[in-house]
Design a protein around this motif. Structure first.
Motif, PDB file in Angstrom:
ATOM      1  N   THR A 165     -11.485  92.009  44.472  1.00 21.79           N
ATOM      2  CA  THR A 165     -12.580  90.824  43.497  1.00 21.79           C
ATOM      3  C   THR A 165     -14.370  91.205  43.692  1.00 21.79           C
ATOM      4  OG1 THR A 165     -10.879  89.445  44.184  1.00 21.79           O
ATOM      5  CG2 THR A 165     -13.047  88.191  43.996  1.00 21.79           C
ATOM      6  N   GLN A 181      -7.702  93.703  48.108  1.00 25.00           N
ATOM      7  CA  GLN A 181      -7.223  92.644  47.169  1.00 25.00           C
ATOM      8  C   GLN A 181      -9.101  91.922  47.320  1.00 25.00           C
ATOM      9  OE1 GLN A 181      -4.264  89.591  47.878  1.00 25.00           O
ATOM     10  NE2 GLN A 181      -2.408  91.409  46.479  1.00 25.00           N
ATOM     11  N   ARG A 182      -9.694  92.088  48.807  1.00 26.37           N
ATOM     12  CA  ARG A 182     -11.196  90.979  48.443  1.00 26.37           C
ATOM     13  C   ARG A 182     -12.248  91.680  48.476  1.00 26.37           C
ATOM     14  NH1 ARG A 182     -10.835  90.235  54.029  1.00 26.37           N
ATOM     15  NH2 ARG A 182      -9.488  88.413  53.535  1.00 26.37           N
ATOM     16  N   ARG A 190      -0.341  93.790  55.433  1.00 25.25           N
ATOM     17  CA  ARG A 190      -0.474  92.605  54.695  1.00 25.25           C
ATOM     18  C   ARG A 190      -2.127  92.293  54.859  1.00 25.25           C
ATOM     19  NH1 ARG A 190       4.218  88.089  56.144  1.00 25.25           N
ATOM     20  NH2 ARG A 190       5.943  88.735  54.596  1.00 25.25           N
ATOM     21  N   ARG A 191      -2.627  92.165  56.156  1.00 28.41           N
ATOM     22  CA  ARG A 191      -3.617  91.887  56.308  1.00 28.41           C
ATOM     23  C   ARG A 191      -4.888  93.630  55.605  1.00 28.41           C
ATOM     24  NH1 ARG A 191      -4.832  92.932  62.317  1.00 28.41           N
ATOM     25  NH2 ARG A 191      -4.787  95.193  62.064  1.00 28.41           N
ATOM     26  N   ASP A 192      -4.525  94.843  55.492  1.00 26.30           N
ATOM     27  CA  ASP A 192      -5.069  95.884  54.954  1.00 26.30           C
ATOM     28  C   ASP A 192      -4.878  95.583  53.274  1.00 26.30           C
ATOM     29  OD1 ASP A 192      -5.359  96.640  57.123  1.00 26.30           O
ATOM     30  OD2 ASP A 192      -3.566  98.004  57.067  1.00 26.30           O
ATOM     31  N   GLU A 193      -3.699  94.766  52.420  1.00 27.00           N
ATOM     32  CA  GLU A 193      -3.976  94.609  51.499  1.00 27.00           C
ATOM     33  C   GLU A 193      -4.384  93.303  50.671  1.00 27.00           C
ATOM     34  OE1 GLU A 193      -2.039  94.738  47.247  1.00 27.00           O
ATOM     35  OE2 GLU A 193      -1.722  96.050  49.027  1.00 27.00           O
ATOM     36  N   LYS A 194      -5.160  92.276  51.902  1.00 27.29           N
ATOM     37  CA  LYS A 194      -5.642  91.381  51.832  1.00 27.29           C
ATOM     38  C   LYS A 194      -7.026  91.939  51.470  1.00 27.29           C
ATOM     39  CE  LYS A 194      -2.849  87.442  53.812  1.00 27.29           C
ATOM     40  NZ  LYS A 194      -2.741  86.470  54.531  1.00 27.29           N
ATOM     41  N   ARG A 195      -7.397  92.479  52.500  1.00 22.05           N
ATOM     42  CA  ARG A 195      -8.650  92.850  52.493  1.00 22.05           C
ATOM     43  C   ARG A 195      -9.007  94.158  50.768  1.00 22.05           C
ATOM     44  NH1 ARG A 195      -8.842  95.594  58.694  1.00 22.05           N
ATOM     45  NH2 ARG A 195      -9.560  93.555  59.204  1.00 22.05           N
TER      46      ARG A 195
END
Length: 349
Positions: A320, A316-317, A309-314
């Motif tokens: 963006t 996505q960030r 999940r943390r890698d996915e957020k990274r």
């Protein structure tokens, strides 16, 4: 005193003389630490051995203090009977082993006292009242049977995967059967050969008993309290032998052999209970280890999910930020083109 000289006396009172006060303080502190270590060790060992609860990690057996590896010089104290009694009462396996030892050795001593009158009765009933018993020959055969029993133990124990507890259980079962046959032969009369063969089998079991009980003592008894625990085990043994001797006039030879048979049967049941306790403890510890491993696997999965999940957020960030940067770049290029067109128009005009 260690590190100091002899005490010097004056006419009025004793003085320390040449003894260094720092050495005295060091010796006193050393004794205090030794006593504190002894108390802490006893309290921890009794708590670990007597506790039936676990913290769920499955590693309580590994953290349990090992008394067999204890250095007695570090304790510098003699074990007390009270401590040995607490250890025996809190460890069911040790209690069962003590019952087996007391019952078997008590039966053995009763057998030693009662086999001559039993053979006299059997010989006179089988061959006639004028015949005599060859005690020397029979005793020599007994010793040969003991040697055969020790040899059989050596062969069986050297096999791969041999269990001392199961060998002990089989030996106790055979000895109980042999004494039961001997009791029947004495009671029925005129069965000399049956009686002698059953006594020979029991002597073979006696030869197997001594190496077996030595192995079991080293496995289940604490090295630091072994002498005290052995003394406690000898109490019911002496009670059994003295009771049979006291009531021998009422029991007779047949009754004495019947007591031996009952004692060996109870010893067999105690050994079976010891094996059951050992298996149940091993099963419980294995379940605790499995729970601990399951917790570790769940923890690892949780960490993996959190990491994903943390890698996915990274990611996505980063997308963006990349999108914003590309948009800003396009706007900058568009503005620069527009500005260049304007400047060209102005310069042309």
């Amino acid at each position: 005193l260690k590190g100091g000289g002899p005490l010097e006396r004056s006419d009025s009172h004793s003085t320390l003389g040449s003894v260094d006060p720092s050495d005295l303080r060091q010796e006193i502190d050393r004794n205090k630490r030794r006593r504190k270590k002894l108390k802490q060790f006893r309290r921890e060992s009794l708590r670990r051995r007597g506790s039936t609860r676990s913290n769920g990690s499955g590693l309580d057996l590994v953290r349990m203090p090992s008394l067999n590896n204890l250095v007695m010089e570090d304790l510098d104290d003699t074990p007390q009977v009270r401590d040995g009694l607490k250890i025996v009462m809190t460890d069911r396996k040790m209690l069962m082993l003590g019952a087996v030892q007391s019952l078997f050795e008590g039966s053995m001593y009763i057998f030693v006292m009662q086999w001559p009158p039993a053979l006299i009765m059997s010989v006179k009933g089988y061959y006639g009242a004028e015949e005599t018993v060859p005690f020397g020959t029979i005793f020599s055969c007994f010793m040969a049977c003991c040697m055969v029993g020790s040899t059989v133990f050596g062969k069986l124990s050297s096999r791969k995967g041999a269990s001392m507890e199961k060998l002990f259980l089989g030996m106790l079962f055979v000895s109980a059967i042999s004494m039961g046959v001997a009791t029947w032969a004495i009671y029925a009369g005129h069965n000399f050969l049956t009686l002698v063969l059953s006594l020979f089998v029991f002597e073979g079991c006696v030869g197997t008993y001594f190496p077996l009980i030595g192995s079991m003592r080293g496995k289940y008894l604490y090295a630091s309290h072994r002498s005290v625990i052995m003394t406690l085990f000898s109490v019911p043994l002496n009670v059994l032998v003295v009771s049979v001797c006291f009531f021998l006039s009422k029991l007779g030879t047949t009754g004495a052999f019947a007591v031996v048979t009952i004692s060996l049967t109870v010893a067999t049941a105690c050994m079976a209970q010891l094996i059951y306790i050992r298996k149940s403890e091993a099963r419980r510890h294995w379940m605790e280890v499995k729970k601990a491993l399951r917790r570790l696997s769940l923890t690892r999965k949780f960490v993996e999910v959190v990491g994903e999940r943390r890698d996915e957020k990274r990611r996505q960030r980063s997308r963006t930020i990349r999108r914003d940067n590309s948009g800003n770049l396009r706007m900058t290029l568009r503005e620069s083109v527009r500005d260049s067109i304007r400047m060209g128009a102005i310069m042309g005009a």
